[in-house]
Structures are given as C-alpha cells and as structure tokens.
Design a protein around this motif. Structure first.
Motif, PDB file in Angstrom:
ATOM      1  N   LEU A 888     -32.631  14.225   5.281  1.00  0.00           N
ATOM      2  CA  LEU A 888     -31.617  13.256   5.665  1.00  0.00           C
ATOM      3  C   LEU A 888     -30.263  13.736   5.188  1.00  0.00           C
ATOM      4  CD1 LEU A 888     -33.472   9.954   4.630  1.00  0.00           C
ATOM      5  CD2 LEU A 888     -33.374  10.980   6.902  1.00  0.00           C
ATOM      6  N   VAL A 889     -29.224  13.336   5.945  1.00  0.00           N
ATOM      7  CA  VAL A 889     -27.853  13.705   5.615  1.00  0.00           C
ATOM      8  C   VAL A 889     -27.062  12.421   5.434  1.00  0.00           C
ATOM      9  CG1 VAL A 889     -25.739  14.862   6.407  1.00  0.00           C
ATOM     10  CG2 VAL A 889     -27.982  15.885   6.866  1.00  0.00           C
ATOM     11  N   TRP A 890     -26.289  12.358   4.391  1.00  0.00           N
ATOM     12  CA  TRP A 890     -25.489  11.172   4.061  1.00  0.00           C
ATOM     13  C   TRP A 890     -24.184  11.184   4.846  1.00  0.00           C
ATOM     14  CZ3 TRP A 890     -25.750   6.587   2.062  1.00  0.00           C
ATOM     15  CH2 TRP A 890     -24.599   5.929   1.621  1.00  0.00           C
ATOM     16  N   VAL A 891     -23.895  10.004   5.422  1.00  0.00           N
ATOM     17  CA  VAL A 891     -22.659   9.830   6.190  1.00  0.00           C
ATOM     18  C   VAL A 891     -21.839   8.767   5.493  1.00  0.00           C
ATOM     19  CG1 VAL A 891     -21.628   9.239   8.418  1.00  0.00           C
ATOM     20  CG2 VAL A 891     -23.829  10.447   8.320  1.00  0.00           C
ATOM     21  N   PRO A 892     -20.753   9.131   4.809  1.00  0.00           N
ATOM     22  CA  PRO A 892     -19.922   8.112   4.165  1.00  0.00           C
ATOM     23  C   PRO A 892     -19.074   7.404   5.219  1.00  0.00           C
ATOM     24  CG  PRO A 892     -19.007  10.270   3.765  1.00  0.00           C
ATOM     25  CD  PRO A 892     -20.301  10.501   4.499  1.00  0.00           C
ATOM     26  N   THR A 893     -18.917   6.117   5.050  1.00  0.00           N
ATOM     27  CA  THR A 893     -18.119   5.319   5.982  1.00  0.00           C
ATOM     28  C   THR A 893     -16.747   5.019   5.443  1.00  0.00           C
ATOM     29  OG1 THR A 893     -19.060   3.299   5.059  1.00  0.00           O
ATOM     30  CG2 THR A 893     -20.156   4.266   6.972  1.00  0.00           C
ATOM     31  N   GLY A 894     -16.460   5.473   4.188  1.00  0.00           N
ATOM     32  CA  GLY A 894     -15.125   5.269   3.623  1.00  0.00           C
ATOM     33  C   GLY A 894     -14.240   6.422   3.993  1.00  0.00           C
ATOM     34  N   ASN A 895     -13.195   6.637   3.133  1.00  0.00           N
ATOM     35  CA  ASN A 895     -12.290   7.757   3.352  1.00  0.00           C
ATOM     36  C   ASN A 895     -13.059   9.043   3.185  1.00  0.00           C
ATOM     37  OD1 ASN A 895     -10.104   6.056   3.810  1.00  0.00           O
ATOM     38  ND2 ASN A 895      -9.612   5.960   1.604  1.00  0.00           N
ATOM     39  N   GLY A 896     -12.970   9.964   4.092  1.00  0.00           N
ATOM     40  CA  GLY A 896     -13.675  11.215   3.991  1.00  0.00           C
ATOM     41  C   GLY A 896     -13.134  12.074   2.885  1.00  0.00           C
ATOM     42  N   GLU A 897     -14.031  12.713   2.126  1.00  0.00           N
ATOM     43  CA  GLU A 897     -13.672  13.616   1.033  1.00  0.00           C
ATOM     44  C   GLU A 897     -14.396  14.922   1.230  1.00  0.00           C
ATOM     45  OE1 GLU A 897     -13.108  10.167  -2.391  1.00  0.00           O
ATOM     46  OE2 GLU A 897     -14.535  11.814  -2.633  1.00  0.00           O
ATOM     47  N   ASP A 898     -13.814  15.934   0.754  1.00  0.00           N
ATOM     48  CA  ASP A 898     -14.447  17.256   0.808  1.00  0.00           C
ATOM     49  C   ASP A 898     -15.465  17.316  -0.280  1.00  0.00           C
ATOM     50  OD1 ASP A 898     -15.202  19.769   1.175  1.00  0.00           O
ATOM     51  OD2 ASP A 898     -13.212  20.664   0.957  1.00  0.00           O
ATOM     52  N   GLY A 899     -16.684  17.213   0.101  1.00  0.00           N
ATOM     53  CA  GLY A 899     -17.734  17.185  -0.888  1.00  0.00           C
ATOM     54  C   GLY A 899     -18.290  18.497  -1.262  1.00  0.00           C
ATOM     55  N   ALA A 900     -17.694  19.593  -0.889  1.00  0.00           N
ATOM     56  CA  ALA A 900     -18.251  20.879  -1.215  1.00  0.00           C
ATOM     57  C   ALA A 900     -18.182  21.115  -2.682  1.00  0.00           C
ATOM     58  CB  ALA A 900     -17.490  21.955  -0.458  1.00  0.00           C
TER      59      ALA A 900
END
Length: 900
Positions: A888-900
């Motif tokens: 599964l892959v998480w999809v944030p619904t808030g402000n997008g952040e660079d999660g790398a």
C-alpha cells in the motif's frame, strides 16, 4: 550322685548345652513327677551334699562328750548303748567323727568338705548363668572361709557380688546387708580401704537394719586403719544405695541471656537417725549447655542467712565467675569439664541425718540455647580418705518436683518441660541496624548501601559485623557477587584507620565475617558501607546482616542483632527491534569490472592492524528500536546507541566478512539535547541507518549481523535536602545498559524487489504527485528476466511501463519508475481511527494526519521460474498489505511535502 554323673559323662547336661535338668523317659511321661525327681546337673547334687554336710556337722557337734570318748576309756554298758544310738553308715565312729579336744585324733574336717562341695556347686551354677543361686552359694562359701580366716579369698569371692548385686534393685535389704557386712569384715582384715569406706557409706542408709553398738560416722570409717597414701574413693550413681539424694529445679521454663534465673538445689539425707552429720567439702553440678559448672564450697556461715523450719533448711548462695587455678582431675566430671570459668559459691555443706538442704541459686545466663542439669558430685574430705559420690539428676515423671518459697511452704512444679531444663532466649539487643534501601536496583549499576548501626545500650559496645549475601534464584548459573565492607567515619583520621574487607564468594553465597567495628559509644551511630560491583543479570538476593557485640559489664554474654534486607536487581529497560530494508543510493560494483571488485589491500598475518578495503555488495537498512522503562522511578536517558558485536570470521586472523556503518536518523542525538527523562512504563522509539558492505564481490551469501543496543542513563537527584552531597556524586555516575539484539541475516543470492515512494508538490491540487520507484536486485551469477506489469485502478492514474520484460545481469540491479496521480476516489480516513500509519514504513508521519491508502497493482514475475516476487517496502509511505497481499502507498490529503 554327683560323682556317678561325672563318671557317666551325660552329654545332655554339659554346661555348653545350658540345660538345668533332663526330662523323664517316654514310658513314664504320663506320671506326675515332682521337680526334684528330675535328673539335675551336678551342681544341684553338690549343693544338696553341702546341706547334708551342714546337718552332719551340726549332729556331730551335738553329741555329748561321753559318746565322743574312745572305746577304751568308756564303760562297756555305755559302749553297748552307743552302738544303737548312732548310725555309722559311710561315717566313722563318734570318737573319730568329732573327738575331744585333748585327743590326738584330728577328726573329720567338716569345714573343708563343705567348702569343696560349695565350690564345685558354685562353678556349675556359674557356668549355667544361674546368678541367684551362685550368689547364695558364694555367701555360704564366704561364711565357711571366714571360719578359717581366709580373708583374701572372702574379699575375692564377695566383691563382684557386692558390686553387681541385684538384691539392691529388688529391694531385699537383708541379703544385701549380709553380703555387705561379710565383705566389710574381710576387707578390714586385708586392708581394702576402698571397700570399707564404700560399704560404710552404703550402710548409712536407714533402709538397712541398724546394728547395735556400731558407730555410724563416715569420717571415722578408717579409724583403725592407717592408709598410705591417702586414698580417693569414687562412687558412681547406681553402684550402691546412697544415703543422700539430690534434685535440681529451675523455677522458670525460659530465661534470657544476660540475665539471671532462680534455681534450687535440694540435698536430702536418708541416714540413720543417730548417725553423725556428713560434712561435705564441695558440691559440683554439671550442665550440658552454656551454663558453666556450678561449684559450692563448704564454709560455716552465720545462721542469720539460713532459714530453718523442721528438717528443711533454706540457704541462699551468691555465685560469681571464678577461673580455677587448680582443678580436681581425679573425678570424672571435673576431668570432662574444660571450661575456662566456673560458678562458685560458699555455704554450710554439713548435712545432718534426715535433713534437707535447699540451696537457692541465682544463675547468670550467658548464651542462648537449651540447658539441662545433668549430674551432681558430692565430695567428702577427711584426714584418712577422700570420697566422691556422683548422682545423676533425673526427671521423675511420676513425682512432682518441689519448689520451696519458704522453709515452711512448698510448691509443686508441674509443666510439660522437665524442671531440669531451661530454654535460654537471646538477650534482647539494643543495637539497631537502619538503612533506607531502595525497592529496586538495576543491572549494570554499581550499588552502594549505607547502614547505620545505632548503639542504644548504656555503655560502649565492642562490635563485629557479619554480612551474608545469598542468591534466591533457582538458576544454577547465578552466583552471588563479591562486595566490600568499610566503615564510614565523619572524622578523616578515623576513616583512614579503618580498612575495607572483601567478601569471599562460594557459589550462591558471598560473605564477610567478623569485620571489626571497634567500640561503638552509647547513643552514637556507626555507618557501614557495602559496595557491590555492577550486576549484569536480573536477580534477587537476600542480604543478612549481623552485629555481634558484648558489654564490658558482662563480657561473657554475646549479644546478636540481625537484620534481613531484600536486594532486587532488575533490568531498567526492555526493547524490541525491527530491521527494515532500504535502497542504497550508490550503484553496485560491476561484475565485469575486474579492477574494481578486488580489495585494494588485504591484511597479512604479521600485521593484524592493516587497513582492509571492502569492495563487495552493499545494502542499506533501517533499524527501528523501541525501548521501554521498567524502572519504578524516573530515569534520565543520556544517550542511545547501537554497536556491532564481534563478527564471525571464516578463518583465524582474517577480517570480518562484512563491515557496517551505523548512523542515527534525525542528526541530533540525545547527548546533544542533554538527555531525556523517561517515566516508568513509557516507550520511546529511535531509528538507526545501517550500511553494510561485504569484503569481496565473490562472497554473496547470507551474512549474520549481531548488534546490541547501548543505553547510557543515570538516576535523577532525590528531592531530599539532607543528602545533597551524595546526590551530586550520584548525578555524575552514568550507567551503561547493554541490550543484545536478535541476530539479523543480511545479503543473500535470492533476487528481491524494493518499493520506495517520493512525494512531488502539485501547485493546483492538495494531493501530491507520487513517484514510485521499484528496484529489482539480482545478486546471483545468473542472467534473470523479470516481467513487470501495472494494473489499472480507479484510485489513481499512472505513467510508466504497463507491461514490460526487464533483463537483469548477474550481480546488478535495475530500476522501474512510475508516476502516480491519485484521483481522490479513495476513502479518506485518519491514521488514528485506522490504527495504522506509525508502523514499519510510516516514520515521520504525525498521528491523526489526513490521508488514505491506495494499492498499486504491481506484479513482478521471474520469467524462468514463473515465480511472483513480493515487493518489499523500502521507504516511508509504503507498507505491506497484511490482509490481501501486495503493498500500500500512503496518500496525504494535506499540504504536500517532499517525503524523500
């Protein structure tokens, strides 16, 4: 008859057969026979012959003188009448049987004939263990020997009978008295002074018949004999009937060490009423416990100290400890007594006949335990001899013991415990052992325990200290650690003089014995410090402390104060671990690059410190550690780290097969932050990045990795203001707890698929663009082809190869990239409600962050083996679908952040 039987030699009546008589023959068994009609052994007939000889002698002595004249000196008419008066069958004529005194004819020696028959009969009875008849014959034989004045034979014959006489126990005083008088007469003639005194001592008892005109005074027993040297006569209990008896009574059942107990010693006289008083010189009582030997010596005192009523005399006696310079070694009791001191007192020991002397004693008690009065020895000293009579002090169940409060009153003592015994309880110690020991101590922590020893006695107390540490655990591998003991003094000069002592360990016990504390002044405190080294394993110990001391006012009494403390050593932390794969950013070394895959330098056996260049495969991992505090108090964690334990080498003197570089995620460590306070039963999480590389590209097999978590911590200072100095010292002490991790297995030749995501910002949408990278690794020596496919989904749109074949060379890896745009049709929910999100792949996300999960339909299949490979999450925002498989892959619904 006896001669005939001896000539016949009847084997059935041999002494070895132990038969007294033979049964009649079978043809006359039906007839009733009298006992004397049986055929008895020869001793019976010799005894019967002696009876006839007694009668013959009596008849001979009864003959008139006219019948004892020879035939020539008597008228003829008298001779004729004498022929019909006497029966001379087997006997001589009357003038030959018992001639007149002036006649030259010796006559018949009846005495010798009786002695011969009695001796033969006595021998036969003794061979058949007929003791009673043997004693009777011995007495008769002694009478005959006395007529001939053969006193030595009389003594030899009667002494064994007198010493082992059963007539005393069977209450036949007449027979015992007769034997005693006969033996005394012979002993006085032969100079056997021991027998004379012992017999006179026994005949003093009023149970025997009083002889007229006899002087009953034991001190004048050897008045007509002058022995040289002065003899010592010892009479043991039960050897004779003693004219005195003794009882000993403790008033109480229990006493306490360091105090005194009241006791009474009663000495009773059963001598004849007109006999002289017995002037004892010494009375000794022996005990089988901690009470020393009690000795009373004769000294005439004032009558005011004695209280008398009737035949009871009450004598109070003061006792004191005395070290005797010259003990009497002749008596058995004094020879056995090897104590250094004895209790001595003085009293009037003269015992009149029929009187009872009651000595009232206050006996000091020294040590705890059971004490029993065993025996009494009464000593009598005269100018001509010394006499020691020993008496055993027996408990009489059928007879109540008597206690005399006053001479005119008596009290019966009836209790289940014998009045001869006393239970001595420990002296109540006034020395106190205090300590504020903690409920829990922790592993890898040096333990210091301080104990305050307070002296509540009225005087100073020389003291010794004992400590015993016992391991309560049942596990055989656990042993008690050694520790040190020292006295802490406020004055530096005194502290320097005190030396520490180290315990001796033996298995599950560790102890220090007789550590000198010196004299502890009254109302003062001495501090004893016990220091334990860090204990590595959780365990439970029992600490037994003992202070042994005595008081100068009573040095013979040892006082013991004990205290027991529980020492619980627990692990302050527990942890669990999770090793998660990651994608290393650097490319793998090429299998076809011959120069780059070999190490640049290898260590030699001569130089073990040479630098090794690792040129094998490398992998990245993320170690998730969760550690919880199991302490009962707040602890401050100074730092948390991971260390690599010793790696198994393939050969001696070779480098480890892999090398590891461990770094902490979130660059700032706890040490830089100043530490973190952990409450009891709280959990903290820490991440570590691990980069592992093998030494050679040829080695691509699994490699074990042993890690350990190292937590550096310290106790928080106590809020008490009275121990500030100690708190400062303890604040500087940092403890290290090492928690071993389970063994991890790295590398392997099986191919694996790693999935990682990266979030890209989109300016016009709150939902970010997701970059999904799929890394396929082939660590084997084979060329492998993989089929990669992505299924369509309503939840997202993607760009990338929908279906492709991906060849992978040996010892290499290939990457496939997809761009995923969520459509927003997925169900939006929080991690808090779903219970997910802070898991193996959600590090860095806040609990309760808005978002949802989507499931990409990615399939990676090995073309040759037709095996579907499982995609392994390798970054944040990816996790395994435990219900349906895949990831599964998480999809944030808030402000997008660079999660790398």
């Amino acid at each position: 008859m006896a001669n005939l039987m001896e000539k016949a030699g009847i084997p059935e009546l041999d002494p070895a057969e132990m038969r007294l008589y033979l049964h009649p023959e079978k043809n006359i068994m039906g007839e009733r026979l009298q006992p004397w009609e049986f055929l008895h052994h020869t001793g019976y007939w010799y005894r019967l012959a002696s009876r006839h000889l007694y009668a013959r002698r009596a008849r001979a002595r009864a003959m008139p003188e006219d019948d004892r004249r020879p035939p020539g000196s008597s008228p003829a008419s008298h001779i004729a009448s004498r022929g019909f008066t006497y029966d001379t069958f087997m006997c001589p004529e009357p003038h030959e049987e018992f001639p007149l005194e002036h006649m030259t004819c010796p006559g018949v020696d009846h005495n010798s004939m009786i002695i011969d028959c009695l001796s033969r009969a006595l021998n036969e009875f003794l061979q058949r263990d007929q003791v009673r008849l043997a004693a009777e014959l011995s007495l008769e034989l002694a009478r005959e020997l006395s007529l001939r004045q053969e006193w030595a034979k009389v003594v030899e014959l009667l002494r064994p009978i007198w010493q082992n006489m059963s007539f005393r126990k069977e209450r036949w005083p007449a027979l015992a008295e007769e034997v005693s008088w006969a033996l005394r007469a012979a002993a006085s003639k032969t100079g056997e002074v021991g027998d004379v005194v012992a017999i006179d001592w026994e005949l003093l008892d009023r149970g025997f018949t009083k002889r007229k005109n006899w002087q009953y005074d034991i001190t004048k027993s050897l008045q007509l004999i002058t022995p040289d040297p002065k003899p010592l006569i010892s009479i043991v209990d039960g050897q004779t009937i003693s004219p005195i008896s003794a009882t000993f009574v403790f008033r109480d059942e229990e006493g306490k060490a360091g105090q005194t107990t009241r006791a009474q010693l009663c000495l009773r006289s059963s001598a004849h009423a007109d006999s002289a008083p017995i002037p004892f010189s010494r009375i000794q009582v022996s005990f089988n416990g901690s009470i020393n030997t009690l000795v009373l010596k004769h000294q005439i005192e004032e009558e005011s100290k004695q209280r008398k009523h009737g035949n009871i005399v009450l004598c109070p006696v003061s006792l004191e400890d005395v070290t005797p310079s010259d003990r009497e070694s002749a008596t058995e009791d004094s020879a056995e007594d090897e104590r250094g001191t004895e209790l001595q007192g003085t009293a009037d020991l003269t015992l009149p006949p029929g009187q009872t002397l009651v000595f009232v004693l206050d006996i000091p008690l020294r040590e705890q335990g059971e004490v029993t009065a065993l025996s009494l020895t009464a000593s009598l000293e005269t100018e001509s001899f010394d006499l020691h009579q020993s008496l055993k002090l027996r408990n009489m169940p059928n007879m109540a013991h008597i206690w005399y409060p006053t001479p005119s009153t008596r009290k019966r003592i009836t209790r289940p415990v014998s009045p001869l015994s006393l239970r001595i309880l420990p002296r109540p110690p006034k020395m106190e052992i205090k300590s504020e020991i903690k409920e829990q101590y922790y592993t890898n922590e040096a333990i210091t325990l301080d104990f305050d020893i307070y002296n509540a006695e009225d005087v100073e107390a020389p003291s010794k200290f004992d400590a015993l540490l016992f391991c309560d655990e049942d596990e055989a591998s656990l042993t008690a650690p050694s520790f040190t003991v020292e006295v802490i003094s406020e004055e530096p000069s005194k502290e320097d003089n005190k030396k520490s002592s180290t315990s001796s360990s033996s298995g599950r016990e560790s102890k220090v014995s007789s550590y000198l504390l010196g004299e502890i002044q009254p109302s003062s405190t001495t501090t004893v410090r016990l220091q334990f080294p860090p204990i590595e394993r959780p365990s439970r110990y029992e600490l037994n402390l003992r202070v042994v001391y005595h008081l100068p006012t009573n040095p013979g009494t040892t006082i013991i104060q004990t205290a027991v403390f529980q020492l619980n050593v627990l692990n302050p932390f527990e942890s669990n671990y999770e090793l998660l794969p990651r994608v290393h950013p650097d490319p793998w070394p090429s299998f076809f690059d011959a120069e780059g895959i070999q190490p640049l330098s290898l260590p030699s056996q001569e130089d073990n410190n040479a630098v090794v260049s690792y040129k094998g495969l490398h992998q990245s991992w993320s170690l998730l550690t969760r550690y919880a505090s199991f302490a009962s108090e707040d602890l401050k964690v100074v730092d948390v780290d991971i260390k690599v334990l010793g790696q198994p080498s393939q050969q001696p003197n070779t480098p480890p097969p892999i090398t590891c570089l461990i770094t902490r995620q979130h660059g700032e460590s706890l040490a830089e932050k100043g530490g973190q306070v952990m409450k009891p039963h709280t959990i903290e999480t820490t991440w570590f990045d691990i980069v592992a590389q093998k030494i050679s590209l040829d080695d691509r097999g699994p490699a074990p990795l042993d890690l350990a978590m190292v937590i550096r911590w310290k106790r928080l200072p106590s809020s008490s203001e009275t121990a500030k100095s100690e708190e400062e010292d303890s604040e500087e002490t940092i403890n290290t707890t090492t928690l071993p991790c389970p063994r991890f297995s790295l590398f392997g030749i099986e191919p694996r698929v790693l999935a990682q995501v990266k979030y890209l910002d989109t300016p016009d949408s709150p939902i970010p663009l997701i970059l999904l990278r799929v890394m396929i690794e082939n660590a084997s020596n084979h060329f492998l082809t993989f089929g990669v496919s992505m299924d369509n989904s309503e939840e997202f749109a993607f760009s990338g190869p929908k279906l492709s074949a991906l060849p992978v060379l040996p010892v290499s890896r290939r990457e496939v990239e997809y761009r995923i745009l969520p459509t927003g049709l997925g169900q939006s929910r929080t991690e808090e409600s779903r219970g997910e999100g802070i898991g193996e792949n959600d590090k860095g996300k806040k609990r309760g962050e808005q978002g949802y999960w989507i499931k990409p339909g990615l399939t990676v299949r090995d073309k040759y083996f037709q095996k579907v490979l499982r995609a392994i999450p390798a970054s944040e925002g990816v996790k395994v679908d435990a219900k349906e498989g895949g990831f599964l892959v998480w999809v944030p619904t808030g402000n997008g952040e660079d999660g790398a």
